[in-house]
Design a protein around this motif. Structure first.
Motif, PDB file in Angstrom:
ATOM      1  N   GLU A   1     -14.454  -8.530  -1.018  1.00  0.00           N
ATOM      2  CA  GLU A   1     -15.649  -9.011  -0.340  1.00  0.00           C
ATOM      3  C   GLU A   1     -15.992  -8.263   0.945  1.00  0.00           C
ATOM      4  OE1 GLU A   1     -12.385 -10.757   1.957  1.00  0.00           O
ATOM      5  OE2 GLU A   1     -12.734 -10.306  -0.139  1.00  0.00           O
ATOM      6  N   GLU A   2     -15.057  -7.521   1.508  1.00  0.00           N
ATOM      7  CA  GLU A   2     -15.315  -6.909   2.819  1.00  0.00           C
ATOM      8  C   GLU A   2     -15.767  -5.464   2.680  1.00  0.00           C
ATOM      9  OE1 GLU A   2     -13.139  -5.857   7.067  1.00  0.00           O
ATOM     10  OE2 GLU A   2     -12.247  -7.347   5.729  1.00  0.00           O
ATOM     11  N   ASN A   3     -16.966  -5.190   3.142  1.00  0.00           N
ATOM     12  CA  ASN A   3     -17.486  -3.820   3.151  1.00  0.00           C
ATOM     13  C   ASN A   3     -17.004  -3.140   4.421  1.00  0.00           C
ATOM     14  OD1 ASN A   3     -19.512  -1.762   4.144  1.00  0.00           O
ATOM     15  ND2 ASN A   3     -20.295  -2.078   2.083  1.00  0.00           N
ATOM     16  N   ARG A   4     -16.241  -2.086   4.250  1.00  0.00           N
ATOM     17  CA  ARG A   4     -15.696  -1.367   5.403  1.00  0.00           C
ATOM     18  C   ARG A   4     -16.459  -0.082   5.686  1.00  0.00           C
ATOM     19  NH1 ARG A   4      -9.081  -1.759   5.495  1.00  0.00           N
ATOM     20  NH2 ARG A   4      -8.988  -3.964   6.057  1.00  0.00           N
ATOM     21  N   ARG A   5     -17.535   0.150   4.969  1.00  0.00           N
ATOM     22  CA  ARG A   5     -18.320   1.362   5.157  1.00  0.00           C
ATOM     23  C   ARG A   5     -19.511   1.124   6.066  1.00  0.00           C
ATOM     24  NH1 ARG A   5     -20.651   2.771  -0.149  1.00  0.00           N
ATOM     25  NH2 ARG A   5     -18.608   3.663  -0.594  1.00  0.00           N
ATOM     26  N   CYS A   6     -20.315   0.141   5.738  1.00  0.00           N
ATOM     27  CA  CYS A   6     -21.605  -0.049   6.403  1.00  0.00           C
ATOM     28  C   CYS A   6     -21.483  -0.916   7.643  1.00  0.00           C
ATOM     29  CB  CYS A   6     -22.594  -0.719   5.441  1.00  0.00           C
ATOM     30  SG  CYS A   6     -22.771   0.095   3.854  1.00  0.00           S
TER      31      CYS A   6
ATOM     32  N   ALA B   1       0.850  -1.201   0.000  1.00  0.00           N
ATOM     33  CA  ALA B   1       0.000   0.000   0.000  1.00  0.00           C
ATOM     34  C   ALA B   1       0.875   1.236   0.000  1.00  0.00           C
ATOM     35  CB  ALA B   1      -0.917  -0.005   1.217  1.00  0.00           C
ATOM     36  N   PRO B   2       0.323   2.400  -0.353  1.00  0.00           N
ATOM     37  CA  PRO B   2       1.110   3.639  -0.361  1.00  0.00           C
ATOM     38  C   PRO B   2       1.804   3.870   0.965  1.00  0.00           C
ATOM     39  CG  PRO B   2      -1.002   4.006  -1.404  1.00  0.00           C
ATOM     40  CD  PRO B   2      -1.054   2.638  -0.828  1.00  0.00           C
ATOM     41  N   ALA B   3       3.005   4.446   0.883  1.00  0.00           N
ATOM     42  CA  ALA B   3       3.812   4.627   2.079  1.00  0.00           C
ATOM     43  C   ALA B   3       3.544   5.930   2.792  1.00  0.00           C
ATOM     44  CB  ALA B   3       5.298   4.563   1.690  1.00  0.00           C
ATOM     45  N   SER B   4       2.731   6.783   2.190  1.00  0.00           N
ATOM     46  CA  SER B   4       2.450   8.060   2.833  1.00  0.00           C
ATOM     47  C   SER B   4       1.055   8.504   2.476  1.00  0.00           C
ATOM     48  CB  SER B   4       3.465   9.116   2.368  1.00  0.00           C
ATOM     49  OG  SER B   4       3.337   9.321   0.973  1.00  0.00           O
TER      50      SER B   4
ATOM     51  N   ARG C   1      -8.029  -9.869   0.219  1.00  0.00           N
ATOM     52  CA  ARG C   1      -8.483  -9.760  -1.169  1.00  0.00           C
ATOM     53  C   ARG C   1      -8.032  -8.443  -1.781  1.00  0.00           C
ATOM     54  NH1 ARG C   1      -8.777 -13.887  -3.552  1.00  0.00           N
ATOM     55  NH2 ARG C   1     -10.585 -13.506  -4.895  1.00  0.00           N
ATOM     56  N   GLN C   2      -7.982  -7.361  -1.011  1.00  0.00           N
ATOM     57  CA  GLN C   2      -7.434  -6.115  -1.544  1.00  0.00           C
ATOM     58  C   GLN C   2      -5.971  -6.302  -1.933  1.00  0.00           C
ATOM     59  OE1 GLN C   2      -8.255  -3.424   1.696  1.00  0.00           O
ATOM     60  NE2 GLN C   2     -10.044  -2.524   0.684  1.00  0.00           N
ATOM     61  N   ARG C   3      -5.229  -7.028  -1.091  1.00  0.00           N
ATOM     62  CA  ARG C   3      -3.817  -7.275  -1.414  1.00  0.00           C
ATOM     63  C   ARG C   3      -3.706  -8.116  -2.686  1.00  0.00           C
ATOM     64  NH1 ARG C   3       0.924  -6.697   1.163  1.00  0.00           N
ATOM     65  NH2 ARG C   3      -0.081  -6.025   3.069  1.00  0.00           N
ATOM     66  N   ASP C   4      -4.629  -9.069  -2.875  1.00  0.00           N
ATOM     67  CA  ASP C   4      -4.630  -9.851  -4.117  1.00  0.00           C
ATOM     68  C   ASP C   4      -4.778  -8.939  -5.329  1.00  0.00           C
ATOM     69  OD1 ASP C   4      -4.373 -12.198  -2.717  1.00  0.00           O
ATOM     70  OD2 ASP C   4      -6.517 -12.702  -2.787  1.00  0.00           O
ATOM     71  N   ALA C   5      -5.661  -7.951  -5.212  1.00  0.00           N
ATOM     72  CA  ALA C   5      -5.875  -7.035  -6.326  1.00  0.00           C
ATOM     73  C   ALA C   5      -4.661  -6.131  -6.527  1.00  0.00           C
ATOM     74  CB  ALA C   5      -7.124  -6.195  -6.069  1.00  0.00           C
TER      75      ALA C   5
ATOM     76  N   PRO D   1      -4.460  -3.302   4.092  1.00  0.00           N
ATOM     77  CA  PRO D   1      -5.291  -3.980   3.090  1.00  0.00           C
ATOM     78  C   PRO D   1      -5.819  -5.306   3.623  1.00  0.00           C
ATOM     79  CG  PRO D   1      -3.108  -3.430   2.216  1.00  0.00           C
ATOM     80  CD  PRO D   1      -3.071  -3.192   3.683  1.00  0.00           C
ATOM     81  N   THR D   2      -7.029  -5.640   3.184  1.00  0.00           N
ATOM     82  CA  THR D   2      -7.537  -6.987   3.447  1.00  0.00           C
ATOM     83  C   THR D   2      -6.811  -7.956   2.524  1.00  0.00           C
ATOM     84  OG1 THR D   2      -9.255  -6.862   1.739  1.00  0.00           O
ATOM     85  CG2 THR D   2      -9.816  -6.005   3.932  1.00  0.00           C
TER      86      THR D   2
END
Length: 983
Positions: free
Chosen positions: A278-283, A13-16, A27-31, A24-25
């Motif tokens: 798959e993970e909703n981090r908003r709701c 992920a971005p360093a700053s 699956r986010q890391r997979d992407a 990241p989750t």
């Protein structure tokens, strides 16, 4: 690519920046760390797709070794492009500036500027924005609604829709107009770029070689030509990262094609499984699981196991109400109570709905409650051009002398191209726009059409202060402004005003109007006899005009002695009721200038800049009647010109020994006092000369003035010369071009013009209930209709069958009761109004006639919330409430305002508290009364609600009303599918 692929590093992920703290989750890391080649990322709501897209670019640069200049990120909106640019700066620092990030249209412009000449596109092409396209449509011959044809043109070019003959001819003329001016519209940008890449393989290869990696946001919102462009750009290296969600596809009406996702899989032969965020981090879990239950009813194109793990403090709540007004009251109190508990900014509250009518009702209620709010783009109170004019005028009245407000007024009343040209000229000369307009008006030839428009604008502007001094209420001032509206806009009743009778000229109509006023807001019941269905149209007129308690004289009906029974106490004729309502709405209007001074001058020269007054005459008018007169000849400093002497016959000998201007002006100012000076073409001649001559005089040069020429222009299409107007009214004008005779003539003509203005206001009122009148007339005995009734039927059926009227639904609901059994069914009514073919045609269009009453209804609703008081106070309150309602450039979240948004405008937004208003079948796709929704409509409705519900982070409330505008809301299919419906 400057180096070979490297192994993924930990912490990709971005360093700053703002994303650096996000872990990241899996699956986010997979992407983010996916292998090179085509990648499909299905990102559910709140799954962090923008975070993944930014992080993927960071990974490509810092881990995979890509040159940032060889990366292209394409977004759906400018807002998204701007957000990506900002967050890339946090991530990549200076490298961010060389990453291509833009909308598809901006990318197409870039390519066509450089390569378009290969297919005949000049490098210096211009871009026709929507306002320019609308003007081009008018030039092409389309004089009604101007946005529907643009949508049809787009579908014709992108989806192959065939245009009917007339629209096809307009389309060809529209294309010729743009082509002749070297302009491309937004569809051109995409289609020409697609053509370039398809037909010039040499250039396509050169263009595609500019980038080694393509990222695409909101992939499900692409149309086919847009997808073709992106496909060609990525064909060689196959490095394309597509982020989308089939379950959030809600733009099919705008040309988006959900099939492009499957085409992407097939075209790029994607063998690895798609990545699902798959993970909703908003709701909260409660909100997301409820929304998932709904969308799970749709067929699955891809298997997804989405989840939200954060427990919320609130269950999803459903509230049911009798009508939209009870609903709005409850929402306001609920928001206030919630805010008292947690002291959240108003911007964390959002009211979402599908139809704009709900937003209108909510806006009025919030403004009345003093709660700041903003509507979605294109629906703020000041967005309608007619309302823009009223607001521009009121702002000048409230703050006279402000050059910025004067410029805004000019921008509203002048044609856009003329305004922009004049603005550019003023900037070049270093002058204020208003000063430049005065210079143009003074120096341009009288025959110059643009100069005429400028003079008209200046006359209207100069009339405003005097106009305000003659009104006690905001409502009457607004009616006055509308009666003299500057511009070409007309309602259908205004177009036919000369053929309509004046409600104020019929004693019987006035009596009925008085009786209906006494029946408003449930004060007494109005009874209607059964008239073969015509009574339902009459009931619609009454209920939409505030006469809320309306009953039918069915068997067993028992009117009370003080009830109003039509057919017994007053005529039971539809047009009589309509005209009585017109009179009732306009009854408070009075002549603006019952007291004034009519003034006229004659001069020694014909040139405005150097002419001196040689005769000054005035007639005092009180209550519309002529009284005292003032008349003096004036000795000028220069001799009489031959041209002037020929016009009025005054010679130098006649003026010998007469007093000079300064002496006469002293006596005149003392005689005129504080009266408003009224002159015909005063702003074009009399007033500027008098003001120049009186400059520096002890008595002063500034007086309240009013020019009657704009009013005459609005009322009389023929000659507006004072002598011709006098002849029309049967007034003896005496000797033309002698000041006293002209002042006497004007003193008699102006009250007649005022009377015509009031009569026209009465004749053209109540446009918003023409649809119900049309139903009543259509179901009346044709042989009993007079010429005016037939005219109203022809005018009104356009409203009744139009897409924005709900009168057909109202009729169908009212005829379902036993007493209305003899009323024709809905199909028979449609046939009498013109048939299904006309209905289908009208519902493809949004005519100007439809748009005007809706805009004015909103304006009047806000006016009605202003408390009585001094006009200046009313005006200040009104303008403040209007300011609270203004949109700030579309669906941008405003921290200190409640956001009122359509469900379609909420993509990419999130709020702590969300109220989805109108979760009843009639408000959602396929919810038309008496019609079974199609499978596609149901699937669209579920996706639309799913998008809206998942905007909520912590608290979600769903509301439904049993009826809106007196019409049933239908069932609650979607609530039942969520497990929230009533059994």
């Amino acid at each position: 690519m400057s180096s070979p692929p490297a192994e993924p590093l930990a912490g990709a992920a971005p360093a700053s920046g703002r994303d650096s703290a996000i872990v990241p989750t899996a699956r986010q890391r997979d992407a983010i760390e996916a292998p090179l080649g085509p990648v499909l990322v299905l990102a559910g709501p709140g799954a962090g797709k923008t975070f993944c897209l930014i992080s993927r670019i960071h990974h490509l640069v810092h881990v995979r070794g890509f040159d940032p200049a060889r990366i292209c990120a394409v977004t759906f909106t400018n807002k998204a492009a701007g957000e990506i640019a900002g967050r890339l700066r946090d991530s990549l620092g200076d490298h961010a500036t060389v990453v291509t990030r833009s909308t598809i249209h901006a990318l197409c412009v870039q390519l066509l500027r450089r390569y378009g000449s290969a297919i005949g596109i000049p490098e210096a092409f211009g871009i026709a924005d929507e306002e320019y396209q609308l003007q081009a449509l008018r030039r092409a011959g389309f004089r009604k609604d101007q946005s529907w044809p643009l949508r049809q043109f787009s579908r014709h070019r992108i989806q192959g829709l065939e245009l009917e003959d007339r629209l096809g001819r307009i389309y060809e003329r529209y294309r010729d107009i743009l082509s002749a001016r070297g302009l491309l519209d937004f569809d051109d940008l995409v289609l020409h770029t697609e053509q370039l890449l398809r037909t010039r393989e040499d250039l396509a290869a050169e263009i595609a070689a500019r980038w080694e990696y393509i990222l695409v946001d909101e992939f499900q919102d692409l149309n086919r030509p847009q997808y073709a462009i992106l496909r060609r750009l990525a064909e060689g290296h196959r490095n394309i990262f597509a982020v989308g969600d089939d379950e959030q596809a809600i733009y099919a009406w705008a040309g988006a094609d959900l099939q492009v996702i499957q085409d992407f899989v097939n075209n790029f032969d994607i063998r690895t499984k798609e990545i699902v965020l798959e993970e909703n981090r908003r709701c909260s879990r409660q909100i997301f699981e409820t929304a998932r239950r709904l969308v799970d009813y749709n067929p699955r194109l891809w298997h997804k196991e989405l989840r939200a793990t954060r427990e919320g403090a609130f269950p999803v709540r459903v509230e049911r109400f009798d009508d939209e007004f009870a609903e709005a009251r409850w929402i306001i109190e609920d928001m206030r109570a919630d805010r008292r508990r947690e002291r959240r900014p108003w911007g964390e509250y959002a009211l979402l709905y599908r139809r704009h009518e709900i937003g209108d009702t909510l806006e009025a209620a919030l403004l009345h409650a003093g709660i700041p709010c903003q509507l979605a783009q294109g629906r703020a109170l000041g967005d309608d051009p007619v309302v823009q004019y009223v607001l521009a005028a009121l702002r000048i009245i409230a703050t006279p002398g402000d050059p910025i407000l004067a410029e805004q007024f000019a921008k509203v009343v002048l044609p856009r191209t003329l305004y922009l040209a004049l603005r550019a000229d003023a900037d070049r000369e270093g002058m204020e726009l208003l000063d430049w307009l005065r210079r143009v008006a003074r120096l341009a030839p009288k025959t110059d059409e643009d100069a005429k428009k400028v003079r008209r604008c200046l006359y209207a502007l100069a009339n405003l202060p005097a106009m305000a001094d003659r009104h006690l209420t905001l409502a009457s001032l607004v009616e006055e402004l509308l009666s003299q509206r500057v511009g070409e806009y007309q309602t259908r009743l205004e177009e036919f005003a000369d053929e309509l009778s004046d409600p104020g000229g019929d004693a019987g109509i006035i009596d009925l109007g008085t009786a209906l006023l006494a029946s408003k807001h449930g004060r007494r019941t109005v009874w209607l006899p059964r008239l073969g269905g015509a009574e339902i149209g009459m009931a619609g007129m009454l209920r939409n005009s505030g006469v809320t308690t309306v009953e039918y004289l069915d068997a067993g009906a028992a009117p009370r002695p003080d009830d109003l029974v039509l057919g017994r106490d007053a005529p039971a004729r539809p047009l009589a009721v309509f005209k009585a309502l017109q009179w009732a709405q306009t009854r408070h209007q009075r002549p603006t200038f019952a007291d004034f001074v009519a003034v006229d001058i004659e001069t020694n020269e014909l040139e405005l800049e150097t002419a001196e007054a040689v005769e000054l005459a005035a007639v005092r008018v009180r209550g519309g009647r002529m009284g005292e007169e003032f008349h003096e000849l004036i000795r000028p400093e220069r001799p009489m010109s031959a041209g002037s002497r020929e016009v009025h016959g005054i010679t130098d000998a006649d003026l010998a020994g007469k007093p000079g201007f300064a002496e006469v002006w002293t006596r005149f100012r003392q005689w005129a006092g504080n009266d408003v000076l009224v002159a015909h073409n005063g702003h074009g001649f009399d007033f500027p000369i008098l003001e120049r001559l009186a400059s520096g005089h002890p008595a002063g040069s500034r007086m309240a003035v009013y020019d009657t020429l704009p009013l005459a222009r609005a009322l009389h299409p023929g000659s507006r010369k004072l002598t011709d107007l006098a002849r029309t009214f049967g007034i003896d004008s005496g000797q033309a071009h002698r000041a006293l005779d002209d002042a006497r003539t004007l003193a008699q003509v102006f009250p007649r013009l005022e009377g015509e203005k009031l009569a026209r206001a009465r004749k053209t009122a109540c446009v918003a209930i023409l649809d119900h009148l049309a139903i009543a007339l259509a179901l009346s005995d044709p042989s009993s209709l007079g010429a005016e009734e037939r005219l109203f039927l022809d005018i009104g059926k356009v409203f009744a069958l139009g897409r924005y009227s709900q009168c057909l639904g109202f009729y169908d609901a009212e005829r379902s009761v036993p007493g209305a059994a003899n009323a024709p069914d809905l199909e028979q009514l449609v046939e009498r109004l013109g048939g299904r073919k006309l209905l289908a045609k009208l519902r493809r269009e949004k005519s100007a006639e439809d748009r005007y009453p809706v805009a004015m209804a909103r304006l009047r609703r806000v006016i009605e919330t202003v408390e009585p008081g001094v006009l200046r106070e009313q005006l200040a309150t009104f303008l403040e409430r209007v300011a609270l309602s203004q949109s700030r450039g579309g669906p941008e979240v405003e921290r200190n305002r409640v956001n009122l948004l359509t469900l379609h405008s909420t993509k990419g937004l999130e709020f702590s508290r969300v109220y989805v208003v109108g979760v009843e079948d009639a408000q959602l796709p396929g919810g038309a009364p008496g019609k079974e929704p199609s499978r596609a409509e149901l699937e669209e409705g579920r996706r639309l609600l799913y998008v809206g519900m998942t905007r909520a982070k912590e608290r979600l409330v769903l509301t439904r009303a049993a009826e809106r505008k007196g019409l049933p809301g239908g069932g609650e299919r979607y609530l039942r599918e969520m497990g929230l419906g009533e059994e």
